[in-house]
Enzyme design. Structure first.
Site, short mmCIF file in Angstrom:
data_model
loop_
_atom_site.label_atom_id
_atom_site.label_comp_id
_atom_site.label_asym_id
_atom_site.label_seq_id
_atom_site.Cartn_x
_atom_site.Cartn_y
_atom_site.Cartn_z
N LEU A 10 12.72 12.07 16.99
CA LEU A 10 12.80 11.31 18.44
C LEU A 10 11.87 10.97 19.26
CD1 LEU A 10 16.39 13.43 19.22
CD2 LEU A 10 16.11 11.08 18.18
N GLY A 11 10.81 11.40 18.68
CA GLY A 11 9.37 11.21 19.42
C GLY A 11 8.74 9.82 19.44
N GLY B 197 10.86 15.35 13.68
CA GLY B 197 10.25 15.03 14.93
C GLY B 197 10.73 13.52 15.26
N ASP C 247 15.06 22.29 13.01
CA ASP C 247 13.89 22.90 13.33
C ASP C 247 12.79 23.08 12.34
OD1 ASP C 247 11.92 24.71 14.29
OD2 ASP C 247 13.40 26.14 15.30
N LYS D 42 -4.86 20.26 13.27
CA LYS D 42 -4.77 19.17 12.28
C LYS D 42 -5.93 19.15 11.36
CE LYS D 42 -1.88 16.49 14.49
NZ LYS D 42 -0.54 16.48 13.85
N TYR E 122 -4.75 21.73 19.12
CA TYR E 122 -4.29 20.90 18.57
C TYR E 122 -5.31 20.22 17.36
CZ TYR E 122 -2.57 15.98 18.09
OH TYR E 122 -2.07 14.72 17.57
#
Ligand code: NAD
Ligand code: SER
Length: 324
Positions: free
Chosen positions: A10-11, A8, A53, A146, A142
């Site tokens: 590029l976040g 991840g 991915d 977590k 979410y």
């Protein structure tokens, strides 16, 4: 020297974590990966960069094997508002992704960083000075991913001896990359709108109090925790950390110190408001202070001053490039 893989990348966080890790450990040692396919020029500029991915275990195994990875910062996930819009997909990305990362870490003996969140708490959690160890019954998908992620990391640490480490991050404010579909995105948007339009319509109510942090503190916290003495760590997942507990009105007032004419009004989004209302108003991060010397550098006024200067410079550069 460690070889590090970031998922991840590029976040919002990865865009600043990757350069910070490369500065510390060497550019060739940090492999940026993301689901997004970059054009060849973009991938070359970010090299080493792999399309990956994290829900595909084979891709993960192959990347970790090929690059001889020692540590994984697992950032790939759907954030709170995006997750609530697609709960089944959020479970797939957030849980299958983490499970794959932990399994590959088990196979290759990698250290793992997992970013948990204030979203791991729920309405039955004490909302002020939320303790390190407390009730965790989130009401968002979410938050469910977590808490499950925290427990899974704990399990892999105790059952398989994997060196898992994690932080319960608050809302992050930054200017390098846009936030990716969270409830705390309003804080970042407010700075952009203040500079571009001199006004902002906020999707949370004026008095919604949440923990926030400026990105440089979050990046320093992640890197510092991963380098901390393992013997001092009482918790493998995840440490509460915070830098400030603020409302939209507080941030607007801080911006007005620099842009006196800045105006804010409110058009509350019931979905994101309900998410925010289920989260703590302020975290107790004394365990992080005690166990690995956590200390943020930016309070609201220091963050606001720095954010406005850097964002204004970024927007001016972008406008100049557009004209050429
Ligand atoms: P973001 O949404 O900005 O970035 C997530 C990145 O993951 C994106 O670049 C996306 O393309 C990538 N991604 C999505 N699905 C993927 C997949 N299947 N495989 C590989 N990559 C995939 O998120 P962020 O703000 O950088 O957050 C990173 C992590 O930190 C997340 O776990 C998030 O829950 C956590 N966190 C963020 C904040 C915050 O305020 N930004 C606060 C608390 C916790
Ligand atoms: N900033 C994140 C969100 O709003 C909190 O984890 O989803």
């Amino acid at each position: 020297m460690k070889n590090i893989l970031v998922t991840g990348a590029l976040g919002q966080i990865g865009s600043e974590l990757v350069p910070a890790l490369r500065q510390r450990y060497g550019a060739g040692k940090v492999i940026a990966t993301d689901l997004k396919v970059l054009p060849p020029s973009g991938a070359a500029a970010l090299a080493p960069y792999d399309h990956l991915d994290c829900t595909d275990p084979h891709q993960l195994h192959e990347a970790v094997r090929r690059h001889e990875i020692d540590a994984i910062y697992h950032l790939a996930a759907l954030l709170s508002a995006s997750a609530e819009a697609a709960p089944q997909f959020a479970w797939q990305v957030n849980m299958t992704g983490l499970y794959n990362v932990l399994e590959v870490a088990r196979g290759y003996g990698c250290q793992v960083f997992f970013p948990s969140s204030i979203g791991a708490f729920g309405p039955s959690t004490p909302r002020d000075h939320t303790p390190q160890v407390t009730i965790q019954r989130p009401t968002t998908i979410y938050g469910v991913t977590k808490v499950a992620g925290e427990l899974l990391c704990d399990y892999y640490a105790s059952r398989f001896g994997i060196d898992t480490r994690g932080l319960r991050l608050p809302g992050l404010v930054s200017y390098v990359a846009a936030p990716g579909g969270g409830t705390t995105d309003y804080a970042v948007e407010m700075f952009y709108h203040a500079l571009r339009y001199g006004r902002y319509t906020c999707f949370l109510s004026a008095d919604t109090r949440l923990d926030m942090m400026y990105m440089p503190d979050a990046i320093a916290g992640m890197i510092h925790l991963m380098a901390a003495d393992a013997d001092r760590l009482r918790y493998r997942n995840a440490y509460n950390i915070t830098a400030m507990s603020v409302t939209p009105e507080d941030i607007a007032a801080a911006i007005r110190q620099h842009i006196p004419s800045f105006d804010i009004d409110y058009d509350v989004d019931p979905v994101r408001q309900a998410i925010a209302d289920s989260w703590p108003r302020s975290l107790d991060d004394s365990a992080a202070h005690a166990d690995w010397d956590w200390a943020p550098h930016y309070d609201l006024s220091a963050m606001t001053a720095d954010m406005l200067v850097r964002l204004e410079a970024k927007l001016k550069t972008a406008a100049r490039k557009k004209r050429v």
